[in-house]
Scaffold this active site. Structure first.
Site, mmCIF file in Angstrom:
data_model
loop_
_atom_site.group_PDB
_atom_site.id
_atom_site.type_symbol
_atom_site.label_atom_id
_atom_site.label_comp_id
_atom_site.label_asym_id
_atom_site.label_seq_id
_atom_site.Cartn_x
_atom_site.Cartn_y
_atom_site.Cartn_z
ATOM 1 N N PRO A 1 0.785 -1.224 0.000
ATOM 2 C CA PRO A 1 0.000 0.000 0.000
ATOM 3 C C PRO A 1 0.823 1.283 0.000
ATOM 4 O O PRO A 1 1.865 1.372 0.652
ATOM 5 C CB PRO A 1 -0.825 -0.099 1.288
ATOM 6 C CG PRO A 1 -0.142 -1.122 2.119
ATOM 7 C CD PRO A 1 0.509 -2.071 1.166
ATOM 8 N N ASN A 2 0.301 2.236 -0.742
ATOM 9 C CA ASN A 2 0.838 3.603 -0.856
ATOM 10 C C ASN A 2 2.143 3.710 -1.639
ATOM 11 O O ASN A 2 2.652 4.810 -1.840
ATOM 12 C CB ASN A 2 1.007 4.256 0.537
ATOM 13 C CG ASN A 2 -0.312 4.335 1.270
ATOM 14 O OD1 ASN A 2 -1.282 4.841 0.713
ATOM 15 N ND2 ASN A 2 -0.377 3.808 2.479
ATOM 16 N N ARG B 1 5.271 11.183 -2.093
ATOM 17 C CA ARG B 1 4.938 10.855 -0.712
ATOM 18 C C ARG B 1 6.181 10.953 0.174
ATOM 19 O O ARG B 1 7.203 10.317 -0.141
ATOM 20 C CB ARG B 1 4.438 9.394 -0.742
ATOM 21 C CG ARG B 1 4.376 8.711 0.559
ATOM 22 C CD ARG B 1 4.213 7.207 0.394
ATOM 23 N NE ARG B 1 4.027 6.648 1.701
ATOM 24 C CZ ARG B 1 4.342 5.413 2.042
ATOM 25 N NH1 ARG B 1 4.828 4.573 1.152
ATOM 26 N NH2 ARG B 1 4.143 5.004 3.267
ATOM 27 N N TYR C 1 11.419 8.779 1.582
ATOM 28 C CA TYR C 1 11.462 7.828 0.455
ATOM 29 C C TYR C 1 12.142 8.379 -0.803
ATOM 30 O O TYR C 1 12.342 7.633 -1.757
ATOM 31 C CB TYR C 1 10.038 7.354 0.128
ATOM 32 C CG TYR C 1 9.364 6.695 1.310
ATOM 33 C CD1 TYR C 1 9.875 5.519 1.858
ATOM 34 C CD2 TYR C 1 8.247 7.261 1.909
ATOM 35 C CE1 TYR C 1 9.285 4.921 2.957
ATOM 36 C CE2 TYR C 1 7.637 6.669 3.010
ATOM 37 C CZ TYR C 1 8.165 5.509 3.529
ATOM 38 O OH TYR C 1 7.583 4.918 4.619
ATOM 39 N N ASN D 1 7.638 -5.741 -1.076
ATOM 40 C CA ASN D 1 7.680 -4.669 -0.089
ATOM 41 C C ASN D 1 6.251 -4.569 0.455
ATOM 42 O O ASN D 1 5.388 -3.966 -0.171
ATOM 43 C CB ASN D 1 8.115 -3.333 -0.717
ATOM 44 C CG ASN D 1 8.192 -2.216 0.318
ATOM 45 O OD1 ASN D 1 7.718 -2.386 1.451
ATOM 46 N ND2 ASN D 1 8.759 -1.090 -0.050
ATOM 47 N N ALA E 1 3.147 -0.826 4.796
ATOM 48 C CA ALA E 1 2.585 -0.778 6.162
ATOM 49 C C ALA E 1 2.146 -2.152 6.660
ATOM 50 O O ALA E 1 2.170 -2.418 7.872
ATOM 51 C CB ALA E 1 1.413 0.198 6.201
ATOM 52 N N HIS F 1 4.076 -4.464 9.256
ATOM 53 C CA HIS F 1 4.008 -4.330 10.706
ATOM 54 C C HIS F 1 2.702 -4.844 11.301
ATOM 55 O O HIS F 1 2.539 -4.849 12.513
ATOM 56 C CB HIS F 1 4.201 -2.850 11.082
ATOM 57 C CG HIS F 1 5.255 -2.168 10.256
ATOM 58 N ND1 HIS F 1 6.579 -2.525 10.321
ATOM 59 C CD2 HIS F 1 5.175 -1.203 9.297
ATOM 60 C CE1 HIS F 1 7.277 -1.784 9.468
ATOM 61 N NE2 HIS F 1 6.445 -0.977 8.827
ATOM 62 N N ASP G 1 1.326 -15.390 6.902
ATOM 63 C CA ASP G 1 0.885 -16.779 6.731
ATOM 64 C C ASP G 1 0.908 -17.184 5.257
ATOM 65 O O ASP G 1 1.280 -18.313 4.923
ATOM 66 C CB ASP G 1 -0.523 -16.972 7.301
ATOM 67 C CG ASP G 1 -0.540 -16.997 8.831
ATOM 68 O OD1 ASP G 1 0.553 -17.038 9.437
ATOM 69 O OD2 ASP G 1 -1.637 -16.973 9.411
ATOM 70 N N GLU H 1 12.068 -9.742 1.365
ATOM 71 C CA GLU H 1 11.371 -8.504 1.737
ATOM 72 C C GLU H 1 12.298 -7.310 1.516
ATOM 73 O O GLU H 1 13.470 -7.361 1.911
ATOM 74 C CB GLU H 1 10.973 -8.612 3.213
ATOM 75 C CG GLU H 1 10.257 -7.388 3.737
ATOM 76 C CD GLU H 1 9.661 -7.650 5.127
ATOM 77 O OE1 GLU H 1 8.961 -8.674 5.302
ATOM 78 O OE2 GLU H 1 9.910 -6.838 6.022
ATOM 79 N N HIS I 1 12.657 -2.948 1.807
ATOM 80 C CA HIS I 1 12.133 -1.658 2.266
ATOM 81 C C HIS I 1 13.060 -0.544 1.817
ATOM 82 O O HIS I 1 14.284 -0.666 1.960
ATOM 83 C CB HIS I 1 12.037 -1.608 3.797
ATOM 84 C CG HIS I 1 11.067 -2.589 4.338
ATOM 85 N ND1 HIS I 1 9.707 -2.393 4.263
ATOM 86 C CD2 HIS I 1 11.254 -3.794 4.925
ATOM 87 C CE1 HIS I 1 9.102 -3.445 4.794
ATOM 88 N NE2 HIS I 1 10.017 -4.311 5.203
ATOM 89 N N SER J 1 13.223 2.492 3.182
ATOM 90 C CA SER J 1 13.792 3.122 4.377
ATOM 91 C C SER J 1 14.323 2.047 5.333
ATOM 92 O O SER J 1 13.947 0.872 5.232
ATOM 93 C CB SER J 1 12.717 3.958 5.087
ATOM 94 O OG SER J 1 11.681 3.122 5.558
ATOM 95 N N ARG K 1 13.368 3.948 12.527
ATOM 96 C CA ARG K 1 12.180 4.811 12.476
ATOM 97 C C ARG K 1 11.304 4.624 13.727
ATOM 98 O O ARG K 1 11.780 4.159 14.749
ATOM 99 C CB ARG K 1 11.438 4.534 11.172
ATOM 100 C CG ARG K 1 12.311 4.867 9.946
ATOM 101 C CD ARG K 1 11.558 4.724 8.648
ATOM 102 N NE ARG K 1 10.406 5.628 8.587
ATOM 103 C CZ ARG K 1 9.436 5.538 7.674
ATOM 104 N NH1 ARG K 1 9.489 4.579 6.750
ATOM 105 N NH2 ARG K 1 8.429 6.384 7.680
ATOM 106 N N ARG L 1 7.307 0.654 13.552
ATOM 107 C CA ARG L 1 7.847 0.151 12.279
ATOM 108 C C ARG L 1 9.038 -0.776 12.486
ATOM 109 O O ARG L 1 9.561 -1.358 11.555
ATOM 110 C CB ARG L 1 8.328 1.312 11.405
ATOM 111 C CG ARG L 1 7.228 2.144 10.841
ATOM 112 C CD ARG L 1 7.799 3.181 9.897
ATOM 113 N NE ARG L 1 6.936 4.331 9.863
ATOM 114 C CZ ARG L 1 5.850 4.430 9.092
ATOM 115 N NH1 ARG L 1 5.547 3.468 8.247
ATOM 116 N NH2 ARG L 1 5.100 5.508 9.137
HETATM 117 C C1 DQA Z 1 8.264 0.924 3.768
HETATM 118 C C2 DQA Z 1 8.350 1.127 5.284
HETATM 119 C C3 DQA Z 1 6.976 0.960 5.936
HETATM 120 O O1 DQA Z 1 7.067 1.162 7.330
HETATM 121 C C4 DQA Z 1 5.996 1.963 5.364
HETATM 122 O O2 DQA Z 1 4.707 1.748 5.886
HETATM 123 C C5 DQA Z 1 5.983 1.997 3.879
HETATM 124 C C6 DQA Z 1 7.238 1.858 3.150
HETATM 125 C C7 DQA Z 1 9.620 1.169 3.070
HETATM 126 O O3 DQA Z 1 9.747 0.752 1.918
HETATM 127 O O4 DQA Z 1 10.513 1.791 3.652
HETATM 128 O O5 DQA Z 1 4.954 2.230 3.260
HETATM 129 O O6 DQA Z 1 7.907 -0.409 3.511
#
Ligand code: DQA
Length: 163
Positions: free
Chosen positions: A19-20, A27, A32, A83, A86, A89, A96, A107, A109, A111, A116, A120
């Site tokens: 998401p996002n 953003r 980021y 990735n 959110a 977490h 699962d 995985e 990320h 950041s 942080r 997170r």
């Molecule tokens: C993220 C880190 C997450 O905590 C956050 O909710 C994101 C981006 C990252 O790529 O650093 O949306 O996954």
């Protein structure tokens, strides 16, 4: 008569942006950066091509859709780069699904989540992955993809030895 050698089929990898991440570039630029999802995807496609791998890349803001994608992944893919954003977490369901997938996942990320906010600093999903890369900006995806390709190739060789 000479036998024709069969070309090995390309390694297929599913890339999931959570998401996002569609909003990257606009953003929270201080966290980021200005990189967009389009730029990340074209870099990943270039890296995959150099390793003779094929990528299917999807972005979803919906937990259930991500669970469905992971659930079907083993039919068509040898690995998953994710990735979970959110959901990293919060999502027992995605963890699962990754545990049930029977193909390796990595995985990534952008950041460094461990530097942080406290909420997170814990990943529910990482324990269901081969490994995690965090804090290198877009390079987290590139390093994650390279690690995943390496892991798939190592498993394949080990499997071939057993047979
Ligand atoms: C993220 C880190 C997450 O905590 C956050 O909710 C994101 C981006 C990252 O790529 O650093 O949306 O996954």
């Amino acid at each position: 008569m000479t036998e024709k050698k069969r070309k090995p089929s390309a390694m297929k990898i599913l890339v999931i942006h959570g998401p996002n991440l569609n909003l990257l570039g606009e953003r929270e630029i201080d966290i980021y950066g200005r990189i967009t999802i389009k730029e990340i995807n074209s870099t990943l496609q270039r890296v995959a091509k150099a390793h003779a791998a094929e990528l299917k890349i999807v972005q979803s803001n919906h937990e259930g859709d991500i669970v469905d994608l992971i659930g079907k992944a083993k039919k068509s893919f040898q690995g998953i780069l994710i990735n979970p954003a959110a959901y990293t977490h919060t999502s027992v369901a995605i963890r699962d699904a990754l545990s049930a997938a029977t193909i390796p996942a990595v995985e990534a990320h952008i950041s460094n989540i461990y530097k942080r906010e406290e909420f997170r600093q814990h990943s529910l999903t990482a324990a269901a992955c081969v490994g995690q890369v965090a804090g290198f900006g877009m390079d987290s995806y590139v390093l994650g993809l390279q690690g995943l390709i390496h892991s798939i190739a190592t498993r394949k060789r080990a499997g071939e030895k057993e047979n």
